[in-house]
Write an enzyme that holds these catalytic residues in place. Structure first.
Site, mmCIF file in Angstrom:
data_model
loop_
_atom_site.group_PDB
_atom_site.id
_atom_site.type_symbol
_atom_site.label_atom_id
_atom_site.label_comp_id
_atom_site.label_asym_id
_atom_site.label_seq_id
_atom_site.Cartn_x
_atom_site.Cartn_y
_atom_site.Cartn_z
ATOM 1 N N HIS A 64 0.868 -1.177 0.000
ATOM 2 C CA HIS A 64 0.000 0.000 0.000
ATOM 3 C C HIS A 64 0.907 1.229 0.000
ATOM 4 O O HIS A 64 2.023 1.196 0.517
ATOM 5 C CB HIS A 64 -0.865 -0.035 1.256
ATOM 6 C CG HIS A 64 -1.938 1.000 1.316
ATOM 7 N ND1 HIS A 64 -1.692 2.316 1.634
ATOM 8 C CD2 HIS A 64 -3.281 0.909 1.120
ATOM 9 C CE1 HIS A 64 -2.823 2.989 1.632
ATOM 10 N NE2 HIS A 64 -3.812 2.169 1.324
ATOM 11 N N ASP A 96 3.166 -4.186 8.106
ATOM 12 C CA ASP A 96 1.890 -3.496 7.920
ATOM 13 C C ASP A 96 0.785 -4.534 8.055
ATOM 14 O O ASP A 96 0.554 -5.342 7.158
ATOM 15 C CB ASP A 96 1.854 -2.831 6.542
ATOM 16 C CG ASP A 96 0.525 -2.143 6.258
ATOM 17 O OD1 ASP A 96 -0.366 -2.157 7.141
ATOM 18 O OD2 ASP A 96 0.357 -1.620 5.141
ATOM 19 N N GLN A 121 -4.502 -5.125 7.093
ATOM 20 C CA GLN A 121 -5.496 -6.029 6.529
ATOM 21 C C GLN A 121 -5.489 -7.400 7.207
ATOM 22 O O GLN A 121 -6.264 -8.274 6.817
ATOM 23 C CB GLN A 121 -5.247 -6.201 5.026
ATOM 24 C CG GLN A 121 -5.385 -4.940 4.211
ATOM 25 C CD GLN A 121 -6.824 -4.463 4.105
ATOM 26 O OE1 GLN A 121 -7.764 -5.219 4.300
ATOM 27 N NE2 GLN A 121 -7.007 -3.186 3.773
ATOM 28 N N LYS A 140 -10.708 -0.355 10.155
ATOM 29 C CA LYS A 140 -10.914 -1.582 9.386
ATOM 30 C C LYS A 140 -11.325 -2.757 10.276
ATOM 31 O O LYS A 140 -11.584 -3.855 9.776
ATOM 32 C CB LYS A 140 -9.636 -1.944 8.614
ATOM 33 C CG LYS A 140 -9.208 -0.890 7.589
ATOM 34 C CD LYS A 140 -7.967 -1.334 6.838
ATOM 35 C CE LYS A 140 -7.370 -0.192 6.022
ATOM 36 N NZ LYS A 140 -8.244 0.270 4.935
ATOM 37 N N CYS A 156 -4.678 2.404 -3.765
ATOM 38 C CA CYS A 156 -3.439 2.896 -3.136
ATOM 39 C C CYS A 156 -2.334 1.859 -3.229
ATOM 40 O O CYS A 156 -1.502 1.730 -2.316
ATOM 41 C CB CYS A 156 -3.689 3.285 -1.684
ATOM 42 S SG CYS A 156 -4.755 4.719 -1.490
#
Length: 438
Positions: free
Chosen positions: A145, A222, A225, A248, A395
């Site tokens: 991302h 990261d 997600q 999220k 993104c």
């Protein structure tokens, strides 16, 4: 074909219809008579009443600044804010609550670490692990991302370090064939995504972390997600830093988390200066507070942190907790991949099986004549049917460049997504083709 006719879904261990009743927005009807089919969860999740109530309750009964007052409201606000930190620490398996830093989102959390590497030049020997310059290298991947790519590009521009990256295979996986070459003794930090927001790929964290350790590089993960969709334990992952965002995972917008090993946070230079992050200030110099407050300058996102704590309570309170969420979404992804494979003219960008794959599926759609239908047109026609998906480069433009596509349509699922909504998407895509064939 109905959901009962398709294989690949064996049901959730919790009552999904009861769960859906916890999310008021899922009862919305759009465009007159179209029930909302919300399939844009990789962008942001919906919020249960428990989270909405917690944030409202804070403002109605406890609103005050934290860490600064001795009156009742200030003490209550501080207790709620710090209780949220405790909940997050337990949720991700952090061994020390002081390793949890509240930020606005994943982007700020990742920037915090990246700026520490350039701010280290102004500090003493204790910040040596974060000192970066010409000849040093930073490694990312081609599936990042933008929030885990641009900060590292900027860091290399500021310091003279070199940015390198791991590429992608044709089927949407990380290409680790040259891992030992890319991650080498010059590498100072390796920052990579746990689960891709565009491809859905779940990356092999252990292999990358092991190689980074061999060369003495720090690792940044990261997890934007992954934390909302599967059990995550920072100790088991073995990374040095981990970032994720609340919005999220059923929490409010405006709240995120950076987790870092305490021994690293203790010597990491701060990102922002101001109130709360100080130990002692004179006109000549300042010393900094201990973590995590060193990295939480100014009035923090108090109500949003309270909401994040409520979201953690909600997710862990589901029968089976995050393991059940992960099982449901895995089965749902298998079901969706099979259903989408039946759509004429549809090409999935990313893994076509549910193995090491999350619940975000990006695809292209062609019309009867074989010509591609632009994703923005796909999204608009689906919206007219009450189906919310995401279109664009998500993104993650380098991924689109890698696969030679301008953009994709993405459907992404969450704990409250049903097979009926997948069926609605499939029927909606048939409607898109008919619209452009007319």
């Amino acid at each position: 074909m109905s959901s009962s006719d398709r294989a690949g879904y064996d049901g959730a261990s919790y009552d999904i219809e009861l769960v859906r009743k916890d999310f008021p927005i899922l009862d919305r009807v759009l465009h007159g008579d179209r029930p909302l089919v919300y399939l844009d969860n990789a962008a942001t999740s919906q919020k249960p009443r428990a989270v909405l109530d917690a944030e409202r309750d804070y403002y109605e009964l406890h609103n005050a600044n934290v860490h600064r007052g001795i009156h009742v409201l200030a003490e209550e606000a501080t207790a709620l804010y710090e209780a949220a930190r405790d909940k997050v620490a337990a949720f991700i398996g952090a061994p020390d609550r002081h390793e949890v830093v509240f930020t606005k989102n994943s982007t700020e959390a990742l920037n915090l670490v990246a700026y520490a590497f350039s701010n280290a030049a102004a500090l003493g020997a204790e910040a040596e692990r974060f000192r970066l310059g010409p000849g040093d290298e930073v490694v990312v991947t081609e599936m990042e991302h933008h929030s885990n790519l641009v900060p590292w590009q900027m860091l290399c521009q500021r310091t003279g370090a070199t940015l390198r990256w791991l590429g992608l295979t044709d089927d949407g996986r990380l290409d680790l064939s040259n891992l030992d070459e890319i991650v080498n003794p010059r590498t100072r930090v390796v920052s990579f995504v746990h689960q891709s927001n565009i491809l859905g790929t779940v990356n092999p964290v252990a292999a990358i972390v092991a190689r980074a350790r061999e060369v003495g590089a720090l690792t940044v993960l990261d997890a934007s997600q992954s934390v909302p969709h599967l059990p995550v334990d920072v100790t088991a992952l073995g990374v040095d830093f981990l970032a994720f965002t609340g919005h999220k995972m059923c929490a409010p917008t405006g709240i995120g988390v950076l987790w870092g090993r305490h021994e690293l946070l203790e010597v990491m230079p701060p990102f922002l200066g101001g109130g709360e992050m100080i130990e002692l200030v004179t006109m000549e110099a300042t010393t900094y507070a201990v973590p995590p407050h060193r990295f939480e300058a100014g009035t923090p996102m108090i109500a949003q942190a309270v909401g994040l704590g409520a979201a953690v309570d909600y997710l862990t309170g589901l029968p089976g907790g995050m393991a059940a969420v992960a099982a449901h979404e895995h089965a749902l992804t298998s079901y969706a991949l099979g259903a989408l494979a039946e759509v004429p003219g549809l090409r999935i960008i990313g893994p076509t099986t549910a193995v090491e794959r999350g619940a975000a599926i990006s695809f292209l759609l062609a019309g009867k004549d074989g010509r591609p239908i632009h994703p923005h047109d796909v999204g608009q026609v689906l919206d007219e049917q009450g189906i919310a998906v995401r279109v664009g480069h998500h993104c993650a433009r380098p991924v689109c460049l890698r696969y030679g596509v301008p953009a994709t349509t993405r459907a992404s699922f969450a704990l409250y997504t049903t097979t009926g909504e997948i069926d609605a998407l499939v029927e909606g895509l048939a409607g898109v083709r008919r619209f452009f064939e007319a």
